[in-house]
Design a protein around this motif. Structure first.
Motif, PDB file in Angstrom:
ATOM      1  N   ALA A  96       0.832  -1.208   0.000  1.00  0.00           N
ATOM      2  CA  ALA A  96       0.000   0.000   0.000  1.00  0.00           C
ATOM      3  C   ALA A  96       0.863   1.252   0.000  1.00  0.00           C
ATOM      4  O   ALA A  96       1.841   1.349   0.752  1.00  0.00           O
ATOM      5  CB  ALA A  96      -0.925  -0.004   1.205  1.00  0.00           C
ATOM      6  N   GLY A  97       0.515   2.198  -0.865  1.00  0.00           N
ATOM      7  CA  GLY A  97       1.237   3.473  -0.929  1.00  0.00           C
ATOM      8  C   GLY A  97       2.360   3.487  -1.945  1.00  0.00           C
ATOM      9  O   GLY A  97       2.860   4.552  -2.299  1.00  0.00           O
ATOM     10  N   ASN A  98       2.780   2.309  -2.403  1.00  0.00           N
ATOM     11  CA  ASN A  98       3.869   2.258  -3.389  1.00  0.00           C
ATOM     12  C   ASN A  98       3.340   2.431  -4.810  1.00  0.00           C
ATOM     13  O   ASN A  98       2.217   2.038  -5.113  1.00  0.00           O
ATOM     14  CB  ASN A  98       4.627   0.934  -3.295  1.00  0.00           C
ATOM     15  CG  ASN A  98       5.590   0.914  -2.124  1.00  0.00           C
ATOM     16  OD1 ASN A  98       5.606   1.851  -1.313  1.00  0.00           O
ATOM     17  ND2 ASN A  98       6.372  -0.144  -2.020  1.00  0.00           N
ATOM     18  N   LEU A 104      -7.499  -2.783  -9.852  1.00  0.00           N
ATOM     19  CA  LEU A 104      -8.398  -2.690  -8.701  1.00  0.00           C
ATOM     20  C   LEU A 104      -7.681  -3.055  -7.410  1.00  0.00           C
ATOM     21  O   LEU A 104      -6.879  -3.991  -7.371  1.00  0.00           O
ATOM     22  CB  LEU A 104      -9.586  -3.642  -8.893  1.00  0.00           C
ATOM     23  CG  LEU A 104     -10.332  -3.511 -10.231  1.00  0.00           C
ATOM     24  CD1 LEU A 104     -11.155  -4.754 -10.510  1.00  0.00           C
ATOM     25  CD2 LEU A 104     -11.203  -2.266 -10.218  1.00  0.00           C
ATOM     26  N   SER A 105      -8.018  -2.332  -6.343  1.00  0.00           N
ATOM     27  CA  SER A 105      -7.482  -2.694  -5.035  1.00  0.00           C
ATOM     28  C   SER A 105      -8.239  -3.908  -4.500  1.00  0.00           C
ATOM     29  O   SER A 105      -9.249  -4.340  -5.076  1.00  0.00           O
ATOM     30  CB  SER A 105      -7.626  -1.526  -4.059  1.00  0.00           C
ATOM     31  OG  SER A 105      -8.966  -1.463  -3.597  1.00  0.00           O
ATOM     32  N   ALA A 159      -0.700   1.517  -5.331  1.00  0.00           N
ATOM     33  CA  ALA A 159      -1.434   0.445  -4.647  1.00  0.00           C
ATOM     34  C   ALA A 159      -2.058   0.969  -3.355  1.00  0.00           C
ATOM     35  O   ALA A 159      -1.520   1.883  -2.709  1.00  0.00           O
ATOM     36  CB  ALA A 159      -0.497  -0.717  -4.352  1.00  0.00           C
ATOM     37  N   GLN A 160      -3.187   0.398  -2.989  1.00  0.00           N
ATOM     38  CA  GLN A 160      -3.851   0.771  -1.734  1.00  0.00           C
ATOM     39  C   GLN A 160      -3.892  -0.384  -0.744  1.00  0.00           C
ATOM     40  O   GLN A 160      -4.145  -0.187   0.439  1.00  0.00           O
ATOM     41  CB  GLN A 160      -5.288   1.232  -2.016  1.00  0.00           C
ATOM     42  CG  GLN A 160      -5.378   2.574  -2.737  1.00  0.00           C
ATOM     43  CD  GLN A 160      -6.817   3.011  -2.951  1.00  0.00           C
ATOM     44  OE1 GLN A 160      -7.753   2.311  -2.571  1.00  0.00           O
ATOM     45  NE2 GLN A 160      -6.980   4.172  -3.557  1.00  0.00           N
ATOM     46  N   THR A 161      -3.684  -1.588  -1.247  1.00  0.00           N
ATOM     47  CA  THR A 161      -3.828  -2.789  -0.416  1.00  0.00           C
ATOM     48  C   THR A 161      -2.709  -3.781  -0.729  1.00  0.00           C
ATOM     49  O   THR A 161      -1.956  -3.598  -1.686  1.00  0.00           O
ATOM     50  CB  THR A 161      -5.195  -3.457  -0.690  1.00  0.00           C
ATOM     51  OG1 THR A 161      -5.376  -3.552  -2.110  1.00  0.00           O
ATOM     52  CG2 THR A 161      -6.340  -2.644  -0.097  1.00  0.00           C
ATOM     53  N   ALA A 162      -2.632  -4.840   0.059  1.00  0.00           N
ATOM     54  CA  ALA A 162      -1.561  -5.831  -0.101  1.00  0.00           C
ATOM     55  C   ALA A 162      -1.767  -6.721  -1.319  1.00  0.00           C
ATOM     56  O   ALA A 162      -0.858  -7.455  -1.719  1.00  0.00           O
ATOM     57  CB  ALA A 162      -1.454  -6.683   1.158  1.00  0.00           C
ATOM     58  N   LEU A 163      -2.982  -6.673  -1.874  1.00  0.00           N
ATOM     59  CA  LEU A 163      -3.266  -7.406  -3.104  1.00  0.00           C
ATOM     60  C   LEU A 163      -3.903  -6.445  -4.100  1.00  0.00           C
ATOM     61  O   LEU A 163      -4.725  -5.605  -3.724  1.00  0.00           O
ATOM     62  CB  LEU A 163      -4.222  -8.583  -2.848  1.00  0.00           C
ATOM     63  CG  LEU A 163      -3.683  -9.737  -2.012  1.00  0.00           C
ATOM     64  CD1 LEU A 163      -4.800 -10.741  -1.722  1.00  0.00           C
ATOM     65  CD2 LEU A 163      -2.524 -10.429  -2.716  1.00  0.00           C
ATOM     66  N   THR A 164      -3.500  -6.571  -5.364  1.00  0.00           N
ATOM     67  CA  THR A 164      -4.050  -5.729  -6.425  1.00  0.00           C
ATOM     68  C   THR A 164      -4.405  -6.643  -7.589  1.00  0.00           C
ATOM     69  O   THR A 164      -3.739  -7.653  -7.818  1.00  0.00           O
ATOM     70  CB  THR A 164      -3.010  -4.674  -6.860  1.00  0.00           C
ATOM     71  OG1 THR A 164      -2.708  -3.838  -5.746  1.00  0.00           O
ATOM     72  CG2 THR A 164      -3.533  -3.807  -8.004  1.00  0.00           C
TER      73      THR A 164
END
Ligand SMILES: [Ca+2]
Ligand SMILES: [Ca+2]
Length: 211
Positions: free
Chosen positions: A93-95, A117-118, A146-151
């Motif tokens: 997230a954030g990268n 999609l996040s 990215a917003q989450t650990a999976l995209t």
């Protein structure tokens, strides 16, 4: 900062774009089919990809792959409706991540949509592609945060039917950060530059040849 350090930082920035591809089988080479042929795959049977049926082509009907020898046709053998393939990969997230791929049309009037999609279904990136050339590869380069650990990356056809929307060489990499490239450079001599430059130049040449 010396002139050489600036140049080296730029060179290093190019070389870090060779980060590992986060997409499994983004070039559609893993399910090997015979040269100059096509094959239909039922949903979920192409390595790495979920969604609908898809087709793999191997340098078929005068369209050579953009990368390797195989590519996918999104409008697959099957029900003739709309098709959608997707793949979920690990992110932080954030990268920021770079995304690229090549696309081509089989005939006029084709279009598809790319969505990133996040894990909570937020749309991180979305674009419709309706400008592809017939039997000629176009390239797309973009990025997302990215917003989450999976995209999830998803390709969905807009035109229906069983013909069209070729894609190849789908790549997602962690974007190189400027601070990381500067901190990784500890040499400032032209001799080191002479070693580094050909490597990045080779990467660029290889990229061009793949077209
Ligand atoms: Ca390929
Ligand atoms: Ca087809």
């Amino acid at each position: 900062m010396s002139k050489w350090l600036v140049v080296l930082s730029l060179v290093f920035g190019v070389s870090t774009s060779a980060h590992a591809n986060l997409i499994l089988n983004g070039s559609f080479e893993n399910n090997d089919i015979r040269s100059n042929s096509w094959k239909a795959f039922t949903a979920g049977t192409v390595d790495g990809w979920s969604g609908t049926n898809m087709e793999l082509w191997d340098n078929f009907q005068r369209l050579n792959a953009f990368d390797g020898s195989q590519y996918a046709e999104l409008n697959a053998n099957g029900n003739g409706g709309r098709y959608s393939i997707f793949q979920t990969f690990s992110t932080e997230a954030g990268n920021t991540y770079d995304v690229s791929f090549a696309y081509a049309a089989r005939r006029s009037g084709e279009s598809f949509q790319l969505d990133i999609l996040s894990d909570t279904n937020s749309v991180l990136f979305s674009q419709v592609f309706d400008d592809h050339a017939i039997k000629s590869w176009s390239e797309f380069y973009g990025d997302f945060v990215a917003q989450t650990a999976l995209t999830t990356i998803r390709f969905s056809t807009i035109n229906t039917g069983t013909l069209g929307n070729f894609v190849d060489d789908i790549v997602v990499t962690a974007a190189p950060s400027f601070s990381a490239s500067v901190s990784s450079v500890s040499v400032s001599e032209p001799a080191s530059l002479a070693i580094l430059l050909p490597l990045s130049a080779l990467a660029l040449i290889r990229r061009k040849r793949a077209k």
